[in-house]
Design a protein around this motif. Structure first.
Motif, short mmCIF file in Angstrom:
data_model
loop_
_atom_site.label_atom_id
_atom_site.label_comp_id
_atom_site.label_asym_id
_atom_site.label_seq_id
_atom_site.Cartn_x
_atom_site.Cartn_y
_atom_site.Cartn_z
N ALA A 1 0.81 -1.02 0.06
CA ALA A 1 -0.15 0.00 0.21
C ALA A 1 0.88 1.25 -0.11
CB ALA A 1 -0.72 0.04 1.21
N VAL A 2 0.23 2.40 -0.37
CA VAL A 2 1.05 3.58 -0.44
C VAL A 2 0.42 4.62 0.54
CG1 VAL A 2 1.68 5.81 -1.84
CG2 VAL A 2 1.85 3.41 -2.85
N ASN A 3 1.06 4.98 1.60
CA ASN A 3 0.79 5.86 2.46
C ASN A 3 0.95 7.30 2.27
OD1 ASN A 3 -0.74 5.62 5.24
ND2 ASN A 3 0.85 7.13 5.59
N TRP A 4 0.26 8.23 1.87
CA TRP A 4 0.74 9.43 1.11
C TRP A 4 0.23 10.80 2.24
CZ3 TRP A 4 4.18 11.35 -2.48
CH2 TRP A 4 3.97 12.54 -2.85
N GLU B 1 -4.72 1.57 -1.34
CA GLU B 1 -4.47 0.10 -1.37
C GLU B 1 -3.56 -0.48 -2.44
OE1 GLU B 1 -4.69 -1.56 1.24
OE2 GLU B 1 -6.35 -0.23 2.45
N GLU B 2 -2.80 -1.62 -2.31
CA GLU B 2 -1.83 -2.14 -3.35
C GLU B 2 -2.46 -2.48 -4.58
OE1 GLU B 2 1.33 -5.97 -3.67
OE2 GLU B 2 -0.30 -6.08 -2.20
N LYS B 3 -3.92 -2.90 -4.40
CA LYS B 3 -4.67 -3.23 -5.64
C LYS B 3 -4.97 -2.03 -6.57
CE LYS B 3 -9.13 -2.94 -3.19
NZ LYS B 3 -10.19 -3.80 -2.77
N GLU B 4 -4.82 -0.98 -6.06
CA GLU B 4 -5.24 0.09 -6.81
C GLU B 4 -4.17 0.88 -7.75
OE1 GLU B 4 -7.77 3.33 -4.58
OE2 GLU B 4 -7.40 1.81 -2.80
N PRO C 1 -1.27 0.81 -10.19
CA PRO C 1 -0.99 0.39 -11.54
C PRO C 1 0.08 -0.56 -11.64
CG PRO C 1 -1.45 2.80 -11.79
CD PRO C 1 -0.98 2.52 -10.22
N SER C 2 -0.23 -1.93 -12.33
CA SER C 2 0.96 -2.86 -12.45
C SER C 2 0.66 -3.36 -13.75
CB SER C 2 1.09 -3.80 -11.00
OG SER C 2 -0.13 -4.49 -11.04
N LEU D 1 3.74 1.06 -11.04
CA LEU D 1 3.87 2.76 -10.87
C LEU D 1 3.40 3.00 -9.56
CD1 LEU D 1 4.77 5.17 -12.08
CD2 LEU D 1 2.28 5.48 -13.15
N VAL D 2 4.29 3.24 -8.63
CA VAL D 2 4.07 3.38 -7.08
C VAL D 2 3.33 4.92 -6.79
CG1 VAL D 2 4.92 3.72 -4.81
CG2 VAL D 2 5.79 2.09 -6.38
N ALA D 3 3.93 5.76 -7.74
CA ALA D 3 3.68 7.33 -7.87
C ALA D 3 3.82 7.99 -8.86
CB ALA D 3 4.01 8.05 -6.70
N GLY D 4 3.23 8.87 -9.28
CA GLY D 4 3.43 9.80 -10.54
C GLY D 4 2.84 9.32 -12.04
N GLU D 5 3.61 9.74 -12.91
CA GLU D 5 3.40 9.12 -14.29
C GLU D 5 4.58 8.73 -14.96
OE1 GLU D 5 0.49 11.90 -16.58
OE2 GLU D 5 0.53 13.44 -14.59
N ALA D 6 4.12 7.77 -15.98
CA ALA D 6 5.08 7.29 -16.61
C ALA D 6 4.40 5.92 -17.47
CB ALA D 6 6.48 6.59 -15.71
N PHE D 7 5.22 5.83 -18.69
CA PHE D 7 4.70 4.61 -19.61
C PHE D 7 3.09 5.01 -20.06
CE2 PHE D 7 8.16 3.01 -17.45
CZ PHE D 7 8.92 2.24 -18.46
N GLY D 8 2.89 6.20 -20.20
CA GLY D 8 1.32 6.44 -20.46
C GLY D 8 0.35 6.21 -19.31
N ARG D 9 0.78 5.80 -18.08
CA ARG D 9 0.13 5.47 -16.88
C ARG D 9 0.10 6.42 -15.88
NH1 ARG D 9 1.83 0.73 -19.23
NH2 ARG D 9 0.35 -1.04 -19.20
N LYS D 10 -0.68 6.71 -14.77
CA LYS D 10 -0.91 7.48 -13.83
C LYS D 10 -1.27 6.67 -12.67
CE LYS D 10 -2.59 11.96 -12.47
NZ LYS D 10 -3.50 13.19 -12.96
N SER D 11 -0.44 6.82 -11.54
CA SER D 11 -0.95 6.36 -10.16
C SER D 11 -1.73 7.22 -9.45
CB SER D 11 0.44 6.20 -9.30
OG SER D 11 0.27 5.88 -7.85
#
Length: 293
Positions: A89-92, A140-143, A145-146, A156-166
């Motif tokens: 999970a990511v706690n931000w 949560e981990e399931k949210e 992008p992988s 992609l834990v955070a931010g934008e790359a590969f045309g995807r967005k966390s």
């Protein structure tokens, strides 16, 4: 010619009853993009008599990102949030003009043997948002992008790359990628990255232009768009960075700002204990230290 500009080795640091491996800030490289502070916690075993307890402490001018590989942490803050952080999970938490939080072993685990392992990261805020209202988001981990590309596993834990967005609500152009590989292979990210970038080896190794790099090393690139290397089998790496800010950032203990005067104000406020208190965690607190990194 190598694309590696700087190699940063983990340095031992004490965050209060707990030792970590510090990567940023570093005397020759204070930030990578907006990333200003990275600690590698563990891996460490805690007995039934030990707990992970980081008492209430303040922040300004930054967002914190907690990402666990093992273990569990109960996050509490002065916005009233009380959330258990679990692996993946990511706690931000965005401090903005000021927030206080604590990180502790959850009550139901306090008499258990524990393994703790993860990353604690600070991301500086753009100057015009340094005094924004504090915010908190738990993803949560399931949210997150992988995806896979051949034998490579990406997240992609955070931010934008590969045309995807966390879904992590960042405030500047940045990226934090996890790459795992079970087989030795070439990785060519090319122009998917931007700004500055650093590559951290958690486990395994990578090869670049005849050199082998192993865990506990942060490799800072000369050019993020020339990201090509060989990853060894059973390796996990993190690539992070983004667009750097035009203004310098100052860091003093838990405070980050483009203004030294603002940091002095926050220091005095904490010494006077005039920051808000965490409901249910009002008694303990970490004093402003007499010596710092």
């Amino acid at each position: 010619m190598s694309n590696i500009k700087l190699i940063i080795e983990e340095r031992a640091a004490n965050i209060g009853k707990f030792m970590v491996g510090r990567l940023l800030p570093f005397r020759q490289k204070r930030m990578v993009g907006p990333f200003i502070y990275i600690d590698h916690m563990g891996p460490v075993k805690l007995s039934e008599r030990e707990n992970f307890d980081v008492w209430p402490h303040p922040h300004i001018g930054l967002s914190t990102l907690t990402f666990l590989f093992e273990g569990s942490i109960m996050h509490r803050d002065t916005l009233g949030n009380e959330v258990e952080i679990k692996p993946g999970a990511v706690n931000w938490m965005t401090a903005g003009k000021g927030i206080v939080h604590s990180e502790r072993t959850p009550e139901y685990l306090r008499l258990s043997k524990l393994h703790m392992h993860g990353l604690q990261i600070w991301v500086a805020l753009p100057k015009h948002l340094e005094e924004m209202e504090p915010q908190f988001t738990h993803i949560e981990e399931k949210e997150i992008p992988s995806w896979t590309d051949g034998d490579l596993q990406f997240k992609l834990v955070a931010g934008e790359a590969f045309g995807r967005k966390s879904p992590v609500p960042v405030f500047s152009k940045l990226f934090m990628l996890e790459i795992k590989s079970k087989a030795k292979q070439t990785v060519n990210i090319g122009d998917e990255l931007y700004g500055e970038s650093g590559l951290y080896i958690l486990e395994g190794a990578i090869e670049s232009e005849g050199n082998v790099y192993e865990p506990k090393q942060l490799l800072v690139a000369k050019d993020s768009t020339l990201c090509e290397f060989t990853i060894q089998k059973n390796s996990t790496i993190y690539i992070f960075g983004g667009e750097p800010f035009p203004e310098e950032r100052f860091i003093d203990w838990n405070f980050v700002s483009s203004s030294k005067e603002r940091i002095e104000e926050a220091k005095q406020k904490w010494k006077e204990q005039s920051f808000p208190k965490i409901k249910g965690d009002e008694t303990d607190y970490i004093p402003y230290p007499t010596s710092k990194f």
